[in-house]
Write an enzyme that holds these catalytic residues in place. Structure first.
Site, PDB file in Angstrom:
ATOM      1  N   ARG A   1      21.240   8.765  18.059  1.00 13.35           N
ATOM      2  CA  ARG A   1      20.834   7.599  17.262  1.00 13.35           C
ATOM      3  C   ARG A   1      21.866   7.319  16.185  1.00 13.35           C
ATOM      4  NH1 ARG A   1      15.343   5.663  14.088  1.00 13.35           N
ATOM      5  NH2 ARG A   1      14.996   4.060  15.630  1.00 13.35           N
TER       6      ARG A   1
ATOM      7  N   TYR B   1      21.695  10.119   7.077  1.00 13.25           N
ATOM      8  CA  TYR B   1      21.577  11.579   6.993  1.00 13.25           C
ATOM      9  C   TYR B   1      22.914  12.261   7.339  1.00 13.25           C
ATOM     10  CZ  TYR B   1      16.687  10.508   6.284  1.00 13.25           C
ATOM     11  OH  TYR B   1      15.508  10.009   5.770  1.00 13.25           O
TER      12      TYR B   1
ATOM     13  N   GLN C   1      13.452  14.773  17.919  1.00  9.17           N
ATOM     14  CA  GLN C   1      14.582  14.287  17.108  1.00  9.17           C
ATOM     15  C   GLN C   1      14.998  15.388  16.131  1.00  9.17           C
ATOM     16  OE1 GLN C   1      14.367  11.286  13.923  1.00  9.17           O
ATOM     17  NE2 GLN C   1      15.976  10.138  14.964  1.00  9.17           N
TER      18      GLN C   1
ATOM     19  N   GLY D   1       7.736   0.847  17.079  1.00 13.28           N
ATOM     20  CA  GLY D   1       7.380   1.824  16.061  1.00 13.28           C
ATOM     21  C   GLY D   1       6.105   1.438  15.348  1.00 13.28           C
ATOM     22  N   ARG D   2       6.241   0.584  14.334  1.00  8.74           N
ATOM     23  CA  ARG D   2       5.065   0.196  13.541  1.00  8.74           C
ATOM     24  C   ARG D   2       3.981  -0.398  14.432  1.00  8.74           C
ATOM     25  NH1 ARG D   2       8.096  -3.607   9.712  1.00  8.74           N
ATOM     26  NH2 ARG D   2       9.678  -3.399  11.340  1.00  8.74           N
TER      27      ARG D   2
HETATM   28  C1  LIG Z   1       6.608   5.690   8.951  1.00 13.54           C
HETATM   29  C2  LIG Z   1       7.992   5.648   9.508  1.00 13.54           C
HETATM   30  C3  LIG Z   1       8.706   6.833   9.644  1.00 13.54           C
HETATM   31  C4  LIG Z   1       9.996   6.829  10.199  1.00 13.54           C
HETATM   32  N1  LIG Z   1      10.655   8.020  10.399  1.00 13.54           N
HETATM   33  C5  LIG Z   1      11.826   8.045  11.081  1.00 13.54           C
HETATM   34  C6  LIG Z   1      12.407   9.273  11.491  1.00 13.54           C
HETATM   35  O1  LIG Z   1      11.869  10.367  11.292  1.00 13.54           O
HETATM   36  N2  LIG Z   1      13.597   9.225  12.138  1.00 13.54           N
HETATM   37  C7  LIG Z   1      14.221   8.040  12.417  1.00 13.54           C
HETATM   38  O2  LIG Z   1      15.303   8.043  13.008  1.00 13.54           O
HETATM   39  N3  LIG Z   1      13.659   6.851  12.070  1.00 13.54           N
HETATM   40  C8  LIG Z   1      12.472   6.832  11.450  1.00 13.54           C
HETATM   41  N4  LIG Z   1      11.851   5.624  11.203  1.00 13.54           N
HETATM   42  C9  LIG Z   1      12.445   4.370  11.675  1.00 13.54           C
HETATM   43  C10 LIG Z   1      11.822   3.991  13.034  1.00 13.54           C
HETATM   44  O3  LIG Z   1      12.221   4.897  14.037  1.00 13.54           O
HETATM   45  C11 LIG Z   1      12.196   2.564  13.470  1.00 13.54           C
HETATM   46  O4  LIG Z   1      13.601   2.502  13.623  1.00 13.54           O
HETATM   47  C12 LIG Z   1      11.755   1.494  12.475  1.00 13.54           C
HETATM   48  O5  LIG Z   1      10.411   1.683  12.087  1.00 13.54           O
HETATM   49  C13 LIG Z   1      11.906   0.086  13.041  1.00 13.54           C
HETATM   50  O6  LIG Z   1      11.129  -0.046  14.200  1.00 13.54           O
HETATM   51  P1  LIG Z   1       9.708  -0.851  14.186  1.00 13.54           P
HETATM   52  O7  LIG Z   1       9.965  -2.201  13.630  1.00 13.54           O
HETATM   53  O8  LIG Z   1       9.301  -0.884  15.637  1.00 13.54           O
HETATM   54  O9  LIG Z   1       8.774  -0.071  13.342  1.00 13.54           O
HETATM   55  C14 LIG Z   1      10.575   5.601  10.612  1.00 13.54           C
HETATM   56  C15 LIG Z   1       9.851   4.419  10.455  1.00 13.54           C
HETATM   57  C16 LIG Z   1       8.570   4.435   9.943  1.00 13.54           C
HETATM   58  C17 LIG Z   1       7.795   3.142   9.849  1.00 13.54           C
END
Ligand SMILES: Cc1cc2nc3c(=O)[nH]c(=O)nc-3n(C[C@H](O)[C@H](O)[C@H](O)COP(=O)(O)O)c2cc1C
Length: 395
Positions: free
Chosen positions: A227, A175, A103, A319-320
């Site tokens: 994205r 961003y 990314q 993600g989480r």
């Molecule tokens: C610790 C953490 C770091 C993240 N860093 C990014 C990132 O670098 N780029 C991005 O587009 N989204 C980032 N996100 C958002 C995730 O890609 C994702 O959209 C979000 O966590 C929701 O998905 P989930 O419910 O499966 O965690 C981050 C989320 C978390 C929890």
């Protein structure tokens, strides 16, 4: 039990690339890189523990130039000197056929003079974000806009040379690319701002430049994803109508997938309660069948992921949940889904590779949404909305 649609492969027809299943690890910043943006061993350990199951693994975001750095411990793709570091990351992800996607972004106004070592943050226009502690950026000159676009192309070249299978252009989470599309942060009256069409010019120029790099350097098919965050709560701000017009237009660009950043994959409009449909389904209708969509946001169980497939969305990102359960796909595949972990024990964090600054970052910013086993569990939706605040432009 194991005949879930999300376990089926997906072929990007235009490219002839097949991804082994429809589960994606979405980009998650871990703040583990060295201060110069090189990958650390702890970071590689985290990736090695978590890869191998999902079809695609999208890395933590990497900055394309120095003024695009958003936080400490961020990956960098801003110079050719980072190619070996990026190659070690691609190599760590490549286990059992998992595809590695880098990314790439510039943080624009969502950074600080301290992170930029004394330099003022930049953006489309000199408009401060409506966030606590945000700094007033300066507007990029026309020459700097052109250079930034080239920087995205150069970062794509580095991803190719490092052995990645694709890049994801980060046009979400407030961003720089989103800042050009947003009428809040983009008040320009040159060719990069003014009308809705002109606000699309920067994101589309970035896509075109990345494609030029792919045409020039890729020796095998290379994926380009995009994205976006579908709405902002600022007034003026990105509306769902703006986003649907953007989706109609991006269909003519050389992207292989669209990824909609949300804290809840079924979220409806933040601004218009008369819209009774999840935004992802509205976006999918506009996107059509040729370009696949990645849905993300609180997808935890196999049933959650299958519901995404049943609604015609091609990929489901965890993600989480993937932080808590690195063997999610493997457990589903072997019929062992009762063993999937939905909580995270504080004592397991190091074994899961969530160590050092990553663990501190998770506890400081995401604790209520991590489902830590010894914490009182709170209403999931509260934190998912807060996540949109952190990442998707809502406050
Ligand atoms: C610790 C953490 C770091 C993240 N860093 C990014 C990132 O670098 N780029 C991005 O587009 N989204 C980032 N996100 C958002 C995730 O890609 C994702 O959209 C979000 O966590 C929701 O998905 P989930 O419910 O499966 O965690 C981050 C989320 C978390 C929890």
């Amino acid at each position: 039990m194991t005949n879930y649609k999300f376990l089926e492969p997906y072929t990007f027809e235009k490219k002839g690339i097949t991804v082994k299943n429809r589960i994606v690890i979405p980009p998650m910043t871990e703040m583990m890189s060295f201060s110069n943006g090189e990958v650390t061993r702890d970071e590689l350990r985290y990736y090695r523990i978590h890869t191998g199951g999902a079809g695609m693994f999208i890395t933590a975001v990497a900055n394309v130039n120095d003024e695009g750095k958003g936080f400490e411990g961020e990956l960098s793709a801003a110079d050719d000197k980072f190619i070996p570091s990026l190659a070690s990351l691609a190599d760590a992800i490549h286990k059992n056929g998992t595809k590695a996607i880098l990314q790439i972004f510039s943080a624009g106004r969502m950074t600080f003079t301290s992170v930029l070592r004394g330099k003022q943050p930049v953006s489309a226009s000199a408009v401060k974000a409506l966030r606590n502690n945000s700094e007033e950026p300066r507007a990029l000159t026309e020459e700097e806009v052109e250079q930034t676009i080239k920087d995205f192309g150069a970062a794509t070249k580095r991803a190719i040379l490092a052995g990645f299978d694709g890049v994801e252009i980060h046009g979400a989470n407030t961003y720089l690319i989103q800042q050009f599309f947003s009428p809040h942060s983009n008040r320009r009256d040159d060719k990069w701002g003014g009308s809705l069409e002109k606000r699309m010019a920067f994101p589309f120029a970035v896509i075109d430049e990345a494609q030029k790099a792919i045409d020039k350097y890729a020796k095998k098919p290379f994926i380009m994803g995009y994205r976006l965050s579908p709405e902002e709560v600022e007034k003026p701000g990105i509306t769902i109508e703006d986003t649907l017009a953007f989706v109609d237009a991006i269909k003519n660009k050389p992207i292989d997938y669209l990824h909609v950043s949300m804290g809840d994959v079924w979220r409806k409009s933040l601004n218009d309660s008369s819209i009774d449909k999840p935004l992802n389904l509205m976006i999918k209708e506009h996107l059509g069948q040729d370009i696949p969509l990645i849905g993300v946001g609180d997808i935890q169980s196999p049933a959650d992921a299958e519901k995404v497939m049943d609604n015609g969305i091609e990929f489901a990102a965890i993600g989480r949940e993937s932080l808590r359960e690195p063997n999610w796909v493997e457990k589903v595949e072997s019929g062992d889904e009762n063993a999937i972990r939905y909580t995270l024990s504080l004592s397991d964090h190091d074994a899961l590779g969530l160590s050092g600054t990553f663990w501190e970052f998770l506890l400081a910013s995401f604790r209520p949404g991590l489902q830590i086993s010894s914490d009182k569990q709170t209403d999931r939706s509260l934190f998912n909305n807060a996540l949109d605040g952190i990442f998707a432009g809502a406050k």
